[in-house]
Structures are given as structure tokens and as C-alpha cells.
Design a protein around this motif. Structure first.
Motif, PDB file in Angstrom:
ATOM      1  N   MET A 111       0.839  -1.208   0.000  1.00 34.64           N
ATOM      2  CA  MET A 111       0.000   0.000   0.000  1.00 34.64           C
ATOM      3  C   MET A 111       0.873   1.258   0.000  1.00 34.64           C
ATOM      4  O   MET A 111       0.634   2.217   0.735  1.00 34.64           O
ATOM      5  N   LEU A 112       1.878   1.272  -0.878  1.00 37.72           N
ATOM      6  CA  LEU A 112       2.803   2.401  -0.914  1.00 37.72           C
ATOM      7  C   LEU A 112       2.318   3.479  -1.878  1.00 37.72           C
ATOM      8  O   LEU A 112       1.666   3.200  -2.876  1.00 37.72           O
ATOM      9  N   THR A 113       2.680   4.730  -1.595  1.00 35.13           N
ATOM     10  CA  THR A 113       2.421   5.859  -2.482  1.00 35.13           C
ATOM     11  C   THR A 113       3.715   6.672  -2.580  1.00 35.13           C
ATOM     12  O   THR A 113       4.767   6.253  -2.094  1.00 35.13           O
ATOM     13  N   ARG A 114       3.621   7.853  -3.181  1.00 32.98           N
ATOM     14  CA  ARG A 114       4.822   8.697  -3.308  1.00 32.98           C
ATOM     15  C   ARG A 114       5.352   9.146  -1.944  1.00 32.98           C
ATOM     16  O   ARG A 114       6.486   9.599  -1.846  1.00 32.98           O
ATOM     17  N   ARG A 115       4.528   9.034  -0.905  1.00 35.41           N
ATOM     18  CA  ARG A 115       4.962   9.474   0.432  1.00 35.41           C
ATOM     19  C   ARG A 115       5.790   8.423   1.145  1.00 35.41           C
ATOM     20  O   ARG A 115       6.238   8.654   2.259  1.00 35.41           O
ATOM     21  N   GLN A 116       5.972   7.263   0.517  1.00 38.43           N
ATOM     22  CA  GLN A 116       6.787   6.208   1.130  1.00 38.43           C
ATOM     23  C   GLN A 116       7.905   5.695   0.218  1.00 38.43           C
ATOM     24  O   GLN A 116       8.866   5.119   0.699  1.00 38.43           O
ATOM     25  N   LEU A 117       7.774   5.873  -1.103  1.00 35.98           N
ATOM     26  CA  LEU A 117       8.702   5.205  -2.030  1.00 35.98           C
ATOM     27  C   LEU A 117      10.145   5.636  -1.832  1.00 35.98           C
ATOM     28  O   LEU A 117      11.056   4.799  -1.850  1.00 35.98           O
ATOM     29  N   LEU A 118      10.371   6.937  -1.654  1.00 32.46           N
ATOM     30  CA  LEU A 118      11.743   7.398  -1.491  1.00 32.46           C
ATOM     31  C   LEU A 118      12.308   6.916  -0.154  1.00 32.46           C
ATOM     32  O   LEU A 118      13.494   6.550  -0.060  1.00 32.46           O
ATOM     33  N   GLY A 119      11.460   6.879   0.870  1.00 33.94           N
ATOM     34  CA  GLY A 119      11.904   6.330   2.150  1.00 33.94           C
ATOM     35  C   GLY A 119      12.229   4.855   2.038  1.00 33.94           C
ATOM     36  O   GLY A 119      13.206   4.371   2.627  1.00 33.94           O
ATOM     37  N   LEU A 120      11.443   4.121   1.275  1.00 36.74           N
ATOM     38  CA  LEU A 120      11.728   2.697   1.071  1.00 36.74           C
ATOM     39  C   LEU A 120      13.061   2.518   0.362  1.00 36.74           C
ATOM     40  O   LEU A 120      13.843   1.618   0.707  1.00 36.74           O
ATOM     41  N   ALA A 121      13.347   3.375  -0.634  1.00 35.50           N
ATOM     42  CA  ALA A 121      14.627   3.273  -1.341  1.00 35.50           C
ATOM     43  C   ALA A 121      15.794   3.454  -0.374  1.00 35.50           C
ATOM     44  O   ALA A 121      16.825   2.768  -0.483  1.00 35.50           O
ATOM     45  N   GLU A 122      15.635   4.344   0.592  1.00 35.55           N
ATOM     46  CA  GLU A 122      16.678   4.532   1.608  1.00 35.55           C
ATOM     47  C   GLU A 122      16.862   3.267   2.445  1.00 35.55           C
ATOM     48  O   GLU A 122      17.990   2.855   2.740  1.00 35.55           O
ATOM     49  N   VAL A 123      15.763   2.629   2.811  1.00 35.87           N
ATOM     50  CA  VAL A 123      15.839   1.391   3.598  1.00 35.87           C
ATOM     51  C   VAL A 123      16.480   0.278   2.772  1.00 35.87           C
ATOM     52  O   VAL A 123      17.289  -0.510   3.284  1.00 35.87           O
ATOM     53  N   VAL A 124      16.120   0.181   1.487  1.00 36.75           N
ATOM     54  CA  VAL A 124      16.715  -0.850   0.621  1.00 36.75           C
ATOM     55  C   VAL A 124      18.221  -0.701   0.579  1.00 36.75           C
ATOM     56  O   VAL A 124      18.965  -1.698   0.639  1.00 36.75           O
ATOM     57  N   ASP A 125      18.703   0.538   0.479  1.00 33.34           N
ATOM     58  CA  ASP A 125      20.153   0.761   0.453  1.00 33.34           C
ATOM     59  C   ASP A 125      20.812   0.310   1.749  1.00 33.34           C
ATOM     60  O   ASP A 125      21.959  -0.146   1.745  1.00 33.34           O
ATOM     61  N   ALA A 126      20.085   0.438   2.868  1.00 30.84           N
ATOM     62  CA  ALA A 126      20.693   0.158   4.175  1.00 30.84           C
ATOM     63  C   ALA A 126      20.629  -1.313   4.562  1.00 30.84           C
ATOM     64  O   ALA A 126      21.429  -1.775   5.377  1.00 30.84           O
ATOM     65  N   LEU A 127      19.692  -2.080   4.007  1.00 29.32           N
ATOM     66  CA  LEU A 127      19.523  -3.469   4.431  1.00 29.32           C
ATOM     67  C   LEU A 127      20.611  -4.360   3.834  1.00 29.32           C
ATOM     68  O   LEU A 127      21.106  -4.112   2.724  1.00 29.32           O
ATOM     69  N   PRO A 128      20.953  -5.432   4.556  1.00 32.95           N
ATOM     70  CA  PRO A 128      21.936  -6.378   4.002  1.00 32.95           C
ATOM     71  C   PRO A 128      21.388  -7.067   2.760  1.00 32.95           C
ATOM     72  O   PRO A 128      20.170  -7.205   2.582  1.00 32.95           O
ATOM     73  N   ARG A 129      22.280  -7.509   1.890  1.00 33.50           N
ATOM     74  CA  ARG A 129      21.890  -8.061   0.593  1.00 33.50           C
ATOM     75  C   ARG A 129      21.241  -9.438   0.697  1.00 33.50           C
ATOM     76  O   ARG A 129      20.668  -9.916  -0.276  1.00 33.50           O
ATOM     77  N   HIS A 130      21.260 -10.060   1.866  1.00 31.39           N
ATOM     78  CA  HIS A 130      20.585 -11.364   1.980  1.00 31.39           C
ATOM     79  C   HIS A 130      19.105 -11.212   2.321  1.00 31.39           C
ATOM     80  O   HIS A 130      18.405 -12.204   2.490  1.00 31.39           O
TER      81      HIS A 130
END
Length: 840
Positions: A111-130
């Protein structure tokens, strides 16, 4: 940690109560994840009540739900607020996630919109690759077509390139294709995880009322106004609501809808029950079990590609539905289920569908039961987990467009009088049977009209925009006056037509909505190309630009204005996915500019031009108030276009010369169309615009068509129409541009207008020659029939040329074209016998 089961984390900011399907979605996924060997972790809103948190086994985490924003602020502050919401989402999510995520863990953010997508991209960068991150996007493309979303998608693409295990997903194939074009990444289609527990089969309908239910909170886009109106209509009919009963979940309605619900409640029929509070999951399931049929007349503009959790719950429970044609729901219904399709925004059709459901209940119930198992195999928590633990599927294959948008820059699309209007109509009629819907956006303020599955809308510009355009037009004319001179002052119109939309925010927003909901665009002329092609490129929507003529040639007076017009025109042609020219000469001109154009000549509806009249032509004209002298009639048809106006002046002079030389034996020259105001002189009559029936009678009453065009680009539809009507044509070479004619065979060609006063009587005096020319012209026109010519657009749109037009979906009343639901796009979806009910 070795031996630690992987975590399955569900990030759902809007999980704060039982409203909507957040609770059922999250609970179904969590249970399926636990069964698959994961440790589930549900992160909800911080306002999550303790009892809901306990039932969902959820942890309060997020300060905002997905809709949180500051109200009543300007675009700059809204953008800052969106950035703020993205930061809060990233902060809250990172704070709630365990520090050490075991290998194989999955984070599902839905249930994402433009108010979460950029924040999610930041989390993706920070999470381990596994860790695998699944971003589920479930809304229309307009929710992701903005600056921040584009930044987010670009960052996500970089993260994938750097090794991040990211999977973009939707729960609708229609949405997945459109969002994939925006994101530049493949978007897979996931099952909807929540389906009902085993429900008892509905009891036989004999001796009891059929129970119709609307589930979920009351919203206008869910067709709740239409449901209320349909109940009123049914109540007013003979027999009223006998044999029917309704239960409507009516909680959390917006003010306008709440007022409509209150109006019904003031005089509530005993057959209708309103539920004004949100239901617990247990009460919701009980109501579903008590239902016989589900009402889902959702608005097509919202749910054409978007999903609804109510539908798999209904179909998985073996309940038939009444839903809107041309939507994701109609696709699902064709795959597994039974029900009735109704036209969009149609309470009268919904009322008829309810009556039909009562009459056909036995068949509907059997079809719904037959499709139940397949629905449960495709949807549900187990199917959802199987899809996630499996490797990502290959990208979705290309499919023919379902929705085609025509952009037409004049306000006369429905008139079919001018050549551009007629051509565009004939093109729409050929494309329409192959797609669900053809949407036309024209200039002006005409009311919205539907003809079958062709929807025609108008821009309806705001007053401020109209004022700004008027001032801009005056300013440009003043600036251009020294360049164009008095004789050519109107030529500034053509660069203005290209420039007027470039800085129009209203137009840009309207085009973003129209194109965002389309699979392909047909752009008539290049005047709107500036904003339209930028939007098409951004959204990945192919655009076919039809150049009806070479606009640069319409500006001969000023070299500077001509160069400006040519530059704007060429710029548009070079950016379009495909370009269509109407003559080989125009295509050659474009080729010299480095633009490859496919030639699709102007067509004619041969069958319409030769359709018999209900009475002899002169009698038909008299019935329509047109009385013509008993002479040979020579006909010219034309709209108010400079070459046509010049042709009328030529014919007025010709009539005077013939009258002077031949007296009462001279033919009568008749002008039809807006090229001339009503006027009458000896041997000459201008009728102005005439009814289509009158024009057909004129074609059949005339002996000769006259087309003395002095200039022109593109090709002449009036020439082809006259030929298709079986009328011999006397014209200049310009009249036959793009047509392979020989003087005396398919036409009478005469460029020396001074010789027409001798050539015309000679032709009228030779009936054998006129008959040969008429037969040759008609044979030539048959090659330009619109069913053959306009089929060239199909492969440009991604529709195979040899595809057959799809059959129309069931319609409620065959004698009312407004009620005809759109035809389904190819390829056809398989359907159960006893599935979607044919009606009408």
C-alpha cells in the motif's frame, strides 16, 4: 544466526483498525508466512488499538498512515511535506526492524504511495543483501507519476544494479504493466492473500428473498451512490423490493455520501439494512456467509486496473457478483466466477441487473460454485507465499492495449463534418472493437458522450486559463504583425496552436491523468505534442502522431513564422513513437527531415456513402426544407477552411459566367457546409451546414461534384466521399492529391479554372463519359474504405493486423447503446460455462 528461522516482516502504516482490508491482508500473509517456516512480524500504525494489535499479532511502529499529509498548502510546501513523510517512514521502519535480520528474511511493504517510495529506497540501500524486499504497489499510476517517485525508482534501479534483492509487485496485471513502464523495473503480479474460510453454500432461493450485500466501508468510487439510486428505482417499480433484501456496509462515508445515506435512512425500506459501524473480521465473515450476491459496481476510472479485496473473497466463497465491465474485476470474473457485468456509472443498469440476478439465481449460484476452487488455487495466503519464495517470474509478456486515448485538438470530434473530424471518427470506429475502450479528449466544453465503447470528453478549461490564452494570443499577434503583414496576419495561428499548451498546468495535469490510464495514445496533429509526448515518454506509453497535413506549408507569408512553425512541427514528429502521414508526398517531406512516416491515406465509409434513402433524393430534400430548382445540380462540400473558401469564390464566379452564357439551361451550383454562409444567386446557392441526411440526398441528387481547390496539403476527403457516393468529380490536381487518377477515367482533372465554364457543360452533356468516370471513381474509392485503410493503425498500437474484433461483453439492453459495456481486450480470457451471465 545459524538455525534462526528467517523473518517475514510486513510493513503496513495503515493497519490501525478493521476498516478496509489491511487487517485481513496482514493476518493472512502472517499466517501463511508462519506456515512456510518464517517468523512473522507485522508493523502497524502507532495508534493501533490493543485488541486489534493482539488479533493481528502486530507491533505499533509508524507515526503516519499512507495518506498522511498537510492540508491546504501550496505545491512547494506539499512537496516538502511529502519529503518529510518519506523520511518519517524510513526512520520508523528502520527503528522497528531487528538489527540482525537472518538470511532469507523478507520485508513486504505494501500500500505504498509517493509518500513512502523514497523512504523505502533509503531502507533498501541500508539493508543487508541477503534480505529480499518486496514493494507492493496497488494504486493507479497517478500515485507514482511525480518527481519524488521518479527519484525513488531511479534509486531503486541503482540499488538493484548494486545487488539489492528487490522485487516490485502489484496484484493486477493491468497495473503491473503500467507501473513497470514508470519504474523501469519488472513488476510481477502477486495473488491476493485474503480469501474467506469455508463458507456454506447459499440456500435455494425459492420461498425467500435474495440477499444482496455491499461489503467494506462506503465510498463513492465503490459505486455506493449508484447502489442507493438503484434501490430507489427498484422500490418505485411495480412489485417494489419484493423478493430482495439488502445489507449495506455504510460506515466511514465522506460527507456527500453520508448525506445520501441519511436521506435513504429517513425513509428506510424494511428490505434494506444499513451498517453504520466498521465490522470486526468475524462479523464481516458472517455477513459474507449470509450473502447471496455481492454488489461491486465500482467506478471504472478508479478500478479499471486497481484491485478490490472483496472480489476474491466473494469468488472464493462461491458468491456471484454484479460488477463493472472493463475492469480488473471483469477479468477475474471471466477466469473464475459467475455474475453480471454492468456499465460504468449506471444505476438504471444496476437495477436491471439486480432483477436479472433474482430471475437467474440458480444458474448464477451454480456458476459461482464451479469457479470457487480455481479462485482459491490462484489467491490466498498459500498461493501468495509460493509466489514469494519462488524465484522472480520472467517479465510479463506484451499484450495488446486495452485502453486507447485519442487526443483531438478541435472541439468538433462528434460533428464528423470537417475532414479531420471524419477521419478521426472512422479511425476510432476501426480501433474500438479490438480494445476495451477508446477515450477521446477534444478541445472545447461539449458534454461527455458515450457511443458504445467510445467515450468522448472535452477539456472544459478553467476561466483563468481561457483568459491567459486570450491574452497570449493577442500578444503573439501583436509581436508577429511586423513579420506577417496584413495579408498574412492569420498565419500566426499555426505557431500559436503549437505554443499555447506548453505552459498550461491545467492541460498538463489533465493529460497526465488521461495518458496514465491509457496503454497507447493516438495524437491527431502535432499541436499538443509538447506536453503530450513528454508525458508519454515519462510513462512509457507509445504515441502514434497523425500529421493530417504539412503545417509548415500553411504559413507561406513570413519566413520567420514559417521556420518557427516548421521547427515546432519537426520537433513533434521526431519525438513520437510512430508517425502517420496521409499522402506519399507528405511522407517524403517528413523523410527529408529524418522522420519515417507510414502512409495511411484519408479513408471513406463506402457503405455509408451508398446507403439508400427512404425516399427519392429531391423529395428527401423537400422534407428537410431544401427546395432546389429543377436543373442539373453540381455540388461542392467543404468546411470553413481557407482553400475551401477560395474554392467557393471560384464557383460563385463560375455560376455567374454559366448563367450569363446558358441562361435557364445552366446547371445549379450548390454549396454545402460552413465554407460559405447561406446565400442565393442565379445558378448558385449556398446552404450552409446541413443535416447528414440532407447531405446524403444532395450527393444522390447531384450529377457532378466540383472541387476547384487552389491549394491544400494532406489529401481531400470530400473528393473520396463524392467518388464513394458514385458521383463523378471535376477538380483541380490539388483535389486529387495522393490519389492515382487519370483524366477521363476516374476523374475529370482541369487545372485551368478559366476552362471550367466550357468543360463543365461538356461533361454534363456526355452521360456515358460521366458514367465511366463515376464507375472508375467509385472503384478507386473502394480501395480507401475505412475498414481497410484504418486497419493500418492496429499494428502501430500493438494489435495484430489479422486479429478479429472481440465480441462485445454482455449488455443489459441491446436497444440502449449507453448501456453497452466496453468490449474486452484481446487475448480473450477463458470463462466457465455458466460464468458471466449473458443478458439482454
Amino acid at each position: 544466526m545459524s538455525g534462526t528461522p528467517p523473518l517475514f516482516c510486513i510493513a503496513d502504516q495503515s493497519l490501525r483498525d478493521f476498516v478496509g482490508h489491511h487487517f485481513s491482508y496482514d493476518q493472512a500473509v502472517a499466517e501463511a508466512a508462519r506456515a512456510a517456516g518464517f517468523t512473522p512480524l507485522v508493523l502497524g500504525h502507532r495508534d493501533l488499538p490493543a485488541d486489534v494489535a493482539c488479533q493481528a499479532d502486530a507491533v505499533p511502529a509508524f507515526r503516519d498512515d499512507i495518506w498522511a499529509q498537510r492540508q491546504g498548502v501550496g505545491p512547494l510546501r506539499r512537496r516538502r511535506d511529502d519529503l518529510f513523510r518519506n523520511r518519517r517512514f524510513a526512520e520508523d521502519l528502520r527503528a522497528a526492524l531487528p538489527k540482525d535480520l537472518p538470511a532469507g528474511s523478507i520485508l513486504l511493504a505494501h500500500m505504498l504511495t509517493r509518500r513512502q517510495l523514497l523512504g523505502l529506497a533509503e531502507v533498501v540501500d541500508a539493508l543487508p543483501r541477503h534480505v529480499t524486499i518486496v514493494a507492493l504497489l496497488r494504486y493507479q499510476t497517478e500515485f507514482y507519476d511525480d518527481d519524488l517517485s521518479r527519484r525513488a525508482f531511479a534509486r531503486l534501479r541503482r540499488a538493484v544494479g548494486a545487488g539489492a534483492r528487490l522485487r516490485l509487485a502489484s496484484d493486477s496485471a493491468r497495473l503491473a504493466r503500467r507501473i513497470g513502464r514508470l519504474a523501469g523495473l519488472p513488476v510481477e503480479v502477486l495473488p491476493i492473500p485474503h480469501t474467506p474460510p469455508e463458507l456454506p453454500r447459499p440456500a435455494p432461493a425459492e420461498g425467500r428473498a435474495l440477499h444482496l450485500v455491499s461489503l467494506g466501508n462506503a465510498r463513492d468510487e465503490k459505486g455506493f451512490f449508484e447502489i442507493l439510486d438503484a434501490i430507489r428505482r427498484l422500490r418505485s417499480e411495480p412489485g417494489g423490493l419484493a423478493g430482495l433484501r439488502f445489507t449495506l456496509q455504510a460506515n466511514d462515508a465522506a460527507p456527500a455520501l453520508a448525506a445520501a445515506i441519511d436521506d435513504l435512512a429517513m425513509d428506510l425500506p424494511e428490505e434494506v439494512r444499513l451498517l453504520r459501524r466498521a465490522l470486526s473480521p468475524q462479523a464481516y465473515t458472517r455477513l459474507l456467509a449470509e450473502s447471496d450476491i455481492l454488489l461491486l459496481p465500482y467506478w471504472r476510472e478508479i478500478y479499471e486496473a486497481r484491485t478490490s479485496g472483496v472480489l476474491p473473497e466473494a469468488l472464493g466463497g462461491g458468491r456471484p457478483v454484479i460488477c463493472t465491465a472493463g475492469t480488473w474485476m471483469a477479468d477475474e470474473l471471466a477466469l473464475h466466477g459467475a455474475g453480471i457485468l454492468v456499465a460504468d456509472h449506471d444505476p438504471a443498469g444496476l437495477a436491471r441487473a439486480i432483477r436479472l440476478a433474482r430471475q437467474s439465481w440458480t444458474r448464477l449460484a451454480a456458476g459461482a460454485e464451479a469457479g470457487r476452487a480455481l479462485c482459491l488455487a490462484r489467491h490466498g495466503g498459500d498461493a501468495f507465499m509460493r509466489a514469494l519464495v519462488a524465484p522472480p517470474p520472467p517479465p510479463l509478456p506484451a499484450e495488446p492495449p486495452r485502453r486507447v486515448q485519442i487526443l483531438y485538438p478541435w472541439p468538433d470530434f462528434l460533428d464528423r463534418a470537417a475532414g479531420a473530424s471524419l477521419r478521426s471518427n472512422l479511425m476510432a470506429e476501426v480501433v474500438a472493437p479490438h480494445v476495451e475502450e477508446v477515450c477521446v479528449m477534444q478541445d472545447g466544453a461539449a458534454p461527455t458522450t458515450r457511443r458504445g465503447n467510445i467515450l468522448v470528453e472535452s477539456l472544459h478549461e478553467r476561466r483563468l486559463i481561457r483568459l491567459a490564452k486570450s491574452l497570449g494570443w493577442r500578444a503573439l499577434r501583436l509581436l508577429a504583425r511586423p513579420l506577417s503583414g496584413a495579408a498574412h496576419r492569420e498565419e500566426v495561428l499555426f505557431p500559436w496552436l503549437h505554443l499555447q499548451r506548453l505552459a498550461d498546468p491545467f492541460f498538463r495535469r489533465r493529460m497526465e491523468r488521461q495518458i496514465g490510464n491509457a496503454d497507447a495514445v493516438l495524437l491527431e496533429y502535432g499541436f499538443w505534442a509538447g506536453p503530450v509526448l513528454r508525458i508519454c515518454e515519462r510513462l512509457g506509453v507509445p504515441c502514434v502522431l497523425t500529421a493530417h497535413d504539412v503545417i509548415e506549408d500553411r504559413v507561406p507569408g513570413s519566413a520567420l513564422l514559417r521556420r518557427l512553425t516548421g521547427w515546432l512541427e519537426t520537433r513533434a514528429l521526431r519525438r513520437a513513437s510512430h508517425v502517420v502521414a496521409v499522402t506519399p508526398g507528405d511522407a517524403a517531406r517528413f523523410a527529408a527531415l529524418g522522420v519515417t512516416a507510414r502512409v495511411v491515406p484519408n479513408p471513406v465509409d463506402v457503405a455509408a456513402m451508398s446507403r439508400p434513402l427512404p425516399a427519392p433524393p429531391r423529395r428527401m430534400l423537400e422534407r428537410l426544407g431544401i427546395e432546389l430548382a429543377d436543373r442539373d445540380i453540381c455540388l461542392f462540400v467543404g468546411s470553413r477552411h481557407a482553400p475551401n473558401i477560395a474554392a467557393v469564390a471560384t464557383l460563385r464566379d463560375l455560376a455567374a459566367r454559366l448563367q450569363a452564357g446558358m441562361g435557364p439551361a445552366a446547371p445549379l451550383i450548390v454549396i454545402a457546409g460552413s465554407a460559405a454562409a447561406e446565400e442565393e444567386a442565379p445558378g448558385f446557392i449556398a446552404l450552409g451546414r446541413v443535416h447528414a441526411m440532407a447531405l446524403a440526398a444532395l450527393y444522390q441528387a447531384a450529377r457532378l461534384a466540383l472541387v476547384p481547390l487552389p491549394e491544400g496539403t494532406g489529401s481531400s476527403l470530400k473528393t473520396l466521399e463524392a467518388m464513394a457516393a458514385g458521383l463523378p468529380v471535376l477538380g483541380t490536381s490539388v483535389a486529387f492529391r495522393g490519389l492515382a487518377v487519370t483524366d477521363g477515367a476516374q476523374a475529370a482533372v482541369e487545372d485551368d479554372l478559366g476552362r471550367w465554364s466550357a468543360r463543365l457543360p461538356a461533361l454534363l452533356a456526355d452521360p456515358d463519359l460521366l458514367a465511366r468516370i463515376a464507375a472508375g471513381g467509385r472503384a478507386l474509392a473502394a480501395n480507401y474504405d475505412h475498414r481497410r485503410v484504418m486497419a493500418a493503425y492496429l499494428p502501430l498500437l500493438g494489435i495484430p493486423e489479422d486479429s478479429e474484433a472481440s465480441q462485445a461483453l454482455p449488455r443489459l439492453m441491446a436497444d440502449d447503446p449507453r448501456l453497452a459495456p466496453p468490449a474486452p481486450a484481446r487475448p480473450r480470457l477463458p470463462a466457465f460455462s455458466g460464468g458471466t451471465l449473458p443478458v439482454g
